[in-house]
Design a protein around this motif. Structure first.
Motif, PDB file in Angstrom:
ATOM      1  N   PHE A 137      -0.760  13.357   1.649  1.00 49.59           N
ATOM      2  CA  PHE A 137      -1.775  13.271   2.695  1.00 49.59           C
ATOM      3  C   PHE A 137      -2.834  12.225   2.329  1.00 49.59           C
ATOM      4  O   PHE A 137      -3.203  11.390   3.164  1.00 49.59           O
ATOM      5  CB  PHE A 137      -2.424  14.647   2.895  1.00 49.59           C
ATOM      6  CG  PHE A 137      -3.507  14.662   3.926  1.00 49.59           C
ATOM      7  CD1 PHE A 137      -3.215  14.451   5.264  1.00 49.59           C
ATOM      8  CD2 PHE A 137      -4.838  14.883   3.568  1.00 49.59           C
ATOM      9  CE1 PHE A 137      -4.217  14.463   6.232  1.00 49.59           C
ATOM     10  CE2 PHE A 137      -5.838  14.898   4.513  1.00 49.59           C
ATOM     11  CZ  PHE A 137      -5.528  14.684   5.859  1.00 49.59           C
ATOM     12  N   CYS A 138      -3.291  12.245   1.090  1.00 43.77           N
ATOM     13  CA  CYS A 138      -4.277  11.256   0.648  1.00 43.77           C
ATOM     14  C   CYS A 138      -3.684   9.849   0.658  1.00 43.77           C
ATOM     15  O   CYS A 138      -4.370   8.878   0.980  1.00 43.77           O
ATOM     16  CB  CYS A 138      -4.771  11.611  -0.753  1.00 43.77           C
ATOM     17  SG  CYS A 138      -5.778  13.117  -0.821  1.00 43.77           S
ATOM     18  N   HIS A 139      -2.401   9.754   0.307  1.00 39.16           N
ATOM     19  CA  HIS A 139      -1.692   8.477   0.360  1.00 39.16           C
ATOM     20  C   HIS A 139      -1.695   7.935   1.788  1.00 39.16           C
ATOM     21  O   HIS A 139      -1.884   6.728   2.024  1.00 39.16           O
ATOM     22  CB  HIS A 139      -0.265   8.677  -0.138  1.00 39.16           C
ATOM     23  CG  HIS A 139       0.385   7.425  -0.621  1.00 39.16           C
ATOM     24  ND1 HIS A 139       1.639   7.397  -1.159  1.00 39.16           N
ATOM     25  CD2 HIS A 139      -0.036   6.125  -0.641  1.00 39.16           C
ATOM     26  CE1 HIS A 139       1.959   6.172  -1.493  1.00 39.16           C
ATOM     27  NE2 HIS A 139       0.956   5.379  -1.184  1.00 39.16           N
ATOM     28  N   THR A 140      -1.501   8.821   2.758  1.00 41.79           N
ATOM     29  CA  THR A 140      -1.512   8.434   4.164  1.00 41.79           C
ATOM     30  C   THR A 140      -2.884   7.918   4.586  1.00 41.79           C
ATOM     31  O   THR A 140      -2.988   6.920   5.311  1.00 41.79           O
ATOM     32  CB  THR A 140      -1.112   9.628   5.043  1.00 41.79           C
ATOM     33  OG1 THR A 140       0.186  10.093   4.665  1.00 41.79           O
ATOM     34  CG2 THR A 140      -1.090   9.247   6.508  1.00 41.79           C
ATOM     35  N   ASN A 188      -3.459   4.451   3.454  1.00 40.50           N
ATOM     36  CA  ASN A 188      -2.609   3.502   4.170  1.00 40.50           C
ATOM     37  C   ASN A 188      -2.999   3.317   5.629  1.00 40.50           C
ATOM     38  O   ASN A 188      -2.410   2.493   6.315  1.00 40.50           O
ATOM     39  CB  ASN A 188      -1.141   3.948   4.100  1.00 40.50           C
ATOM     40  CG  ASN A 188      -0.451   3.519   2.841  1.00 40.50           C
ATOM     41  OD1 ASN A 188       0.205   2.489   2.799  1.00 40.50           O
ATOM     42  ND2 ASN A 188      -0.604   4.295   1.776  1.00 40.50           N
ATOM     43  N   SER A 189      -3.961   4.064   6.114  1.00 44.97           N
ATOM     44  CA  SER A 189      -4.290   4.038   7.532  1.00 44.97           C
ATOM     45  C   SER A 189      -5.093   2.797   7.921  1.00 44.97           C
ATOM     46  O   SER A 189      -5.753   2.172   7.097  1.00 44.97           O
ATOM     47  CB  SER A 189      -5.081   5.293   7.903  1.00 44.97           C
ATOM     48  OG  SER A 189      -6.352   5.275   7.245  1.00 44.97           O
ATOM     49  N   ASN A 190      -5.049   2.458   9.199  1.00 42.71           N
ATOM     50  CA  ASN A 190      -5.831   1.337   9.712  1.00 42.71           C
ATOM     51  C   ASN A 190      -7.327   1.566   9.539  1.00 42.71           C
ATOM     52  O   ASN A 190      -8.085   0.635   9.278  1.00 42.71           O
ATOM     53  CB  ASN A 190      -5.514   1.091  11.189  1.00 42.71           C
ATOM     54  CG  ASN A 190      -4.231   0.318  11.390  1.00 42.71           C
ATOM     55  OD1 ASN A 190      -3.697  -0.287  10.462  1.00 42.71           O
ATOM     56  ND2 ASN A 190      -3.705   0.333  12.607  1.00 42.71           N
ATOM     57  N   GLU A 191      -7.751   2.817   9.718  1.00 41.78           N
ATOM     58  CA  GLU A 191      -9.181   3.093   9.590  1.00 41.78           C
ATOM     59  C   GLU A 191      -9.684   2.792   8.187  1.00 41.78           C
ATOM     60  O   GLU A 191     -10.855   2.408   8.009  1.00 41.78           O
ATOM     61  CB  GLU A 191      -9.474   4.560   9.940  1.00 41.78           C
ATOM     62  CG  GLU A 191     -10.964   4.895   9.904  1.00 41.78           C
ATOM     63  CD  GLU A 191     -11.286   6.234  10.508  1.00 41.78           C
ATOM     64  OE1 GLU A 191     -12.445   6.682  10.347  1.00 41.78           O
ATOM     65  OE2 GLU A 191     -10.404   6.835  11.153  1.00 41.78           O
ATOM     66  N   PHE A 192      -8.821   2.912   7.191  1.00 47.34           N
ATOM     67  CA  PHE A 192      -9.239   2.648   5.820  1.00 47.34           C
ATOM     68  C   PHE A 192      -9.274   1.162   5.519  1.00 47.34           C
ATOM     69  O   PHE A 192     -10.141   0.695   4.782  1.00 47.34           O
ATOM     70  CB  PHE A 192      -8.297   3.353   4.837  1.00 47.34           C
ATOM     71  CG  PHE A 192      -8.782   3.319   3.405  1.00 47.34           C
ATOM     72  CD1 PHE A 192      -9.710   4.242   2.967  1.00 47.34           C
ATOM     73  CD2 PHE A 192      -8.320   2.366   2.519  1.00 47.34           C
ATOM     74  CE1 PHE A 192     -10.187   4.212   1.649  1.00 47.34           C
ATOM     75  CE2 PHE A 192      -8.770   2.328   1.213  1.00 47.34           C
ATOM     76  CZ  PHE A 192      -9.705   3.251   0.780  1.00 47.34           C
ATOM     77  N   LEU A 226       0.817  -1.212   0.000  1.00 41.00           N
ATOM     78  CA  LEU A 226       0.000   0.000   0.000  1.00 41.00           C
ATOM     79  C   LEU A 226       0.854   1.266   0.000  1.00 41.00           C
ATOM     80  O   LEU A 226       0.435   2.307  -0.510  1.00 41.00           O
ATOM     81  CB  LEU A 226      -0.913   0.006   1.225  1.00 41.00           C
ATOM     82  CG  LEU A 226      -2.118  -0.934   1.198  1.00 41.00           C
ATOM     83  CD1 LEU A 226      -2.925  -0.803   2.486  1.00 41.00           C
ATOM     84  CD2 LEU A 226      -3.005  -0.653  -0.005  1.00 41.00           C
ATOM     85  N   LEU A 227       2.054   1.164   0.544  1.00 38.33           N
ATOM     86  CA  LEU A 227       2.885   2.363   0.656  1.00 38.33           C
ATOM     87  C   LEU A 227       3.693   2.645  -0.603  1.00 38.33           C
ATOM     88  O   LEU A 227       3.861   3.802  -1.008  1.00 38.33           O
ATOM     89  CB  LEU A 227       3.834   2.215   1.853  1.00 38.33           C
ATOM     90  CG  LEU A 227       4.679   3.438   2.215  1.00 38.33           C
ATOM     91  CD1 LEU A 227       3.781   4.598   2.638  1.00 38.33           C
ATOM     92  CD2 LEU A 227       5.653   3.082   3.330  1.00 38.33           C
ATOM     93  N   ASN A 228       4.197   1.588  -1.245  1.00 46.02           N
ATOM     94  CA  ASN A 228       5.190   1.781  -2.314  1.00 46.02           C
ATOM     95  C   ASN A 228       4.710   1.434  -3.718  1.00 46.02           C
ATOM     96  O   ASN A 228       5.430   1.711  -4.682  1.00 46.02           O
ATOM     97  CB  ASN A 228       6.443   0.934  -2.012  1.00 46.02           C
ATOM     98  CG  ASN A 228       7.146   1.379  -0.747  1.00 46.02           C
ATOM     99  OD1 ASN A 228       7.128   2.553  -0.408  1.00 46.02           O
ATOM    100  ND2 ASN A 228       7.760   0.442  -0.045  1.00 46.02           N
ATOM    101  N   SER A 229       3.554   0.819  -3.852  1.00 48.13           N
ATOM    102  CA  SER A 229       3.155   0.391  -5.189  1.00 48.13           C
ATOM    103  C   SER A 229       2.738   1.581  -6.052  1.00 48.13           C
ATOM    104  O   SER A 229       2.254   2.607  -5.549  1.00 48.13           O
ATOM    105  CB  SER A 229       1.993  -0.609  -5.106  1.00 48.13           C
ATOM    106  OG  SER A 229       0.801   0.032  -4.711  1.00 48.13           O
ATOM    107  N   LYS A 230       2.925   1.424  -7.342  1.00 48.38           N
ATOM    108  CA  LYS A 230       2.530   2.455  -8.301  1.00 48.38           C
ATOM    109  C   LYS A 230       1.023   2.675  -8.252  1.00 48.38           C
ATOM    110  O   LYS A 230       0.547   3.822  -8.321  1.00 48.38           O
ATOM    111  CB  LYS A 230       2.962   2.032  -9.705  1.00 48.38           C
ATOM    112  CG  LYS A 230       2.496   2.964 -10.804  1.00 48.38           C
ATOM    113  CD  LYS A 230       2.824   2.406 -12.180  1.00 48.38           C
ATOM    114  CE  LYS A 230       2.233   3.261 -13.290  1.00 48.38           C
ATOM    115  NZ  LYS A 230       2.451   2.654 -14.627  1.00 48.38           N
ATOM    116  N   LEU A 231       0.266   1.611  -8.116  1.00 45.18           N
ATOM    117  CA  LEU A 231      -1.198   1.732  -8.079  1.00 45.18           C
ATOM    118  C   LEU A 231      -1.651   2.553  -6.886  1.00 45.18           C
ATOM    119  O   LEU A 231      -2.536   3.402  -6.999  1.00 45.18           O
ATOM    120  CB  LEU A 231      -1.830   0.343  -8.025  1.00 45.18           C
ATOM    121  CG  LEU A 231      -1.869  -0.445  -9.329  1.00 45.18           C
ATOM    122  CD1 LEU A 231      -2.425  -1.839  -9.077  1.00 45.18           C
ATOM    123  CD2 LEU A 231      -2.706   0.276 -10.369  1.00 45.18           C
TER     124      LEU A 231
END
Length: 285
Positions: A271-274, A277-281, A182-187
Motif C-alpha cells: 500500500f505504501c509502495h502504491t 508511485n501515485s501521481n499525487e506524490f 519507481l515500481l521495480n527498483s530496490k530503493l
C-alpha cells in the motif's frame, strides 16, 4: 524572447506567430498579454529578473492547480489558465520526498558528495565507489555525485540534464522507465518498507488509523471516504494474495509490532509502495 520566457513559466506553447515553431505551431492564446509583457520588458530596462518577478508574483502564476468543474466545462484544455498546470517533480525532488516520508532523509549540510547504490549489473565508467555509511547515502540529492559518463539512473530516468552538453537543459518527458523505476527498483521498495514502519509506529494495529497515517505522511492530508473504502478493499484483497505465498520471503516494514500478521504487514508495504508511485506524490499540485 518574451514568448520563450512565458513558455518556460507556464509550460505551454504560446507563440507570437505560427512561423516561430513552423506551420504546425499553435496560434497565441493571449496575444494582448504577450504584447503587454514585451512592453513591460523593454520599459523596465530589459531586465529578466524584473520580468521573472512580475510573472511569478502574478495571480495567474500563484493560483492553485485544483480542479474546478465549472471552469473545466468552459475551458477543458486550460487554455485560459483557470488553474496552474500540474508539473511533475524532478527526479532529485522525488528521491528527496520519498526519503523524507520514509523517515530516511539525512539533512546534514555540507561535506563531500555521496555515491548511492547503483542497480545490480550496472557498470560505471570512471568508477563509482558506493558510500559505505547508509545514512550518508541518504543525504539530499544535491549531494549525489554527478559523473558525466555515469549519471545516477533514477535522475536520468526523470530527465536529468545531459551532462555532455555545456549548456544543458532539463526536458520533461513521460516514459515507461520512469514508472518502472519507481515500481521495480530496490530503493523504491526500501522506501515503502520504511514508510510502512513509520505508519505502524504511529498508528498501531488499527487498519483505519494506518490508512489515515499513510495518507498524512505521503500526501499531507487525510483520505476522503471513497479513498478510505478503496484502501480497505485493497488490504482485504492483497492480504489474501500475500497469504497464499507460503514459503516466500516477504517484504516487511522496517518496524513490525509483536504478534502482528505478516501477510497484513506485507500488504501495508504494498500500500505504501502504491502511494509513492501515485501521481499525487510525484506531481506538484
Amino acid at each position: 524572447m518574451m514568448n520563450r520566457l512565458w513558455h518556460y513559466h507556464f509550460g505551454r506553447g504560446i507563440v507570437a506567430s505560427p512561423s516561430d515553431f513552423g506551420n504546425m505551431g499553435e496560434r497565441p492564446t493571449h496575444p494582448e498579454l504577450l504584447d503587454w509583457l514585451a512592453t513591460e520588458f523593454t520599459r523596465k530596462g530589459w531586465s529578466l529578473k524584473a520580468m521573472h518577478r512580475l510573472i511569478m508574483t502574478s495571480n495567474t502564476y500563484r493560483q492553485s492547480s485544483s480542479y474546478n468543474e465549472v471552469s473545466a466545462k468552459v475551458d477543458p484544455a486550460n487554455l485560459f489558465l483557470w488553474r496552474f498546470p500540474r508539473q511533475r517533480l524532478e527526479g532529485e525532488i522525488i528521491r528527496d520526498s520519498a526519503l523524507s516520508v520514509a523517515g530516511l532523509l539525512n539533512l546534514k549540510m555540507g561535506g563531500p558528495s555521496v555515491f548511492p547504490e547503483l542497480p545490480p549489473g550496472m557498470e560505471s565508467r570512471g568508477g563509482w565507489k558506493v558510500t559505505e555509511d547508509p545514512a550518508e547515502r541518504n543525504r539530499r540529492s544535491i549531494y549525489v555525485f554527478v559523473r558525466r559518463n555515469t549519471r545516477y539512473p533514477m535522475f536520468e530516468a526523470f530527465d536529468m540534464p545531459d551532462t555532455h552538453e555545456s549548456c544543458a537543459r532539463r526536458n520533461v518527458t513521460t516514459t515507461a522507465p520512469q514508472a518502472l523505476t519507481l515500481l521495480n527498483s530496490k530503493l523504491s521498495l526500501e522506501w515503502a518498507q520504511a514508510l510502512a514502519g513509520r505508519v505502524l509506529k504511529s498508528a498501531g494495529s488499527e487498519l483505519d488509523s494506518q490508512i489515515e497515517a499513510a495518507f498524512r505522511l505521503a500526501y499531507s492530508r487525510r483520505p476522503d471516504t471513497s479513498e478510505k473504502q478503496t484502501a480497505e478493499a485493497f488490504f482485504d484483497r492483497q492480504r489474501a494474495i500475500v497469504a497464499e505465498r507460503q514459503g516466500e520471503k516477504l517484504a516487511l516494514p522496517t518496524f513490525v509490532p509483536e504478534v502482528f500478521d505478516a501477510a497484513r504487514a506485507a500488504a501495508l508495504v504494498d500500500f505504501c509502495h502504491t502511494l509513492i508511485n501515485s501521481n499525487e506524490f510525484v506531481y506538484r499540485n
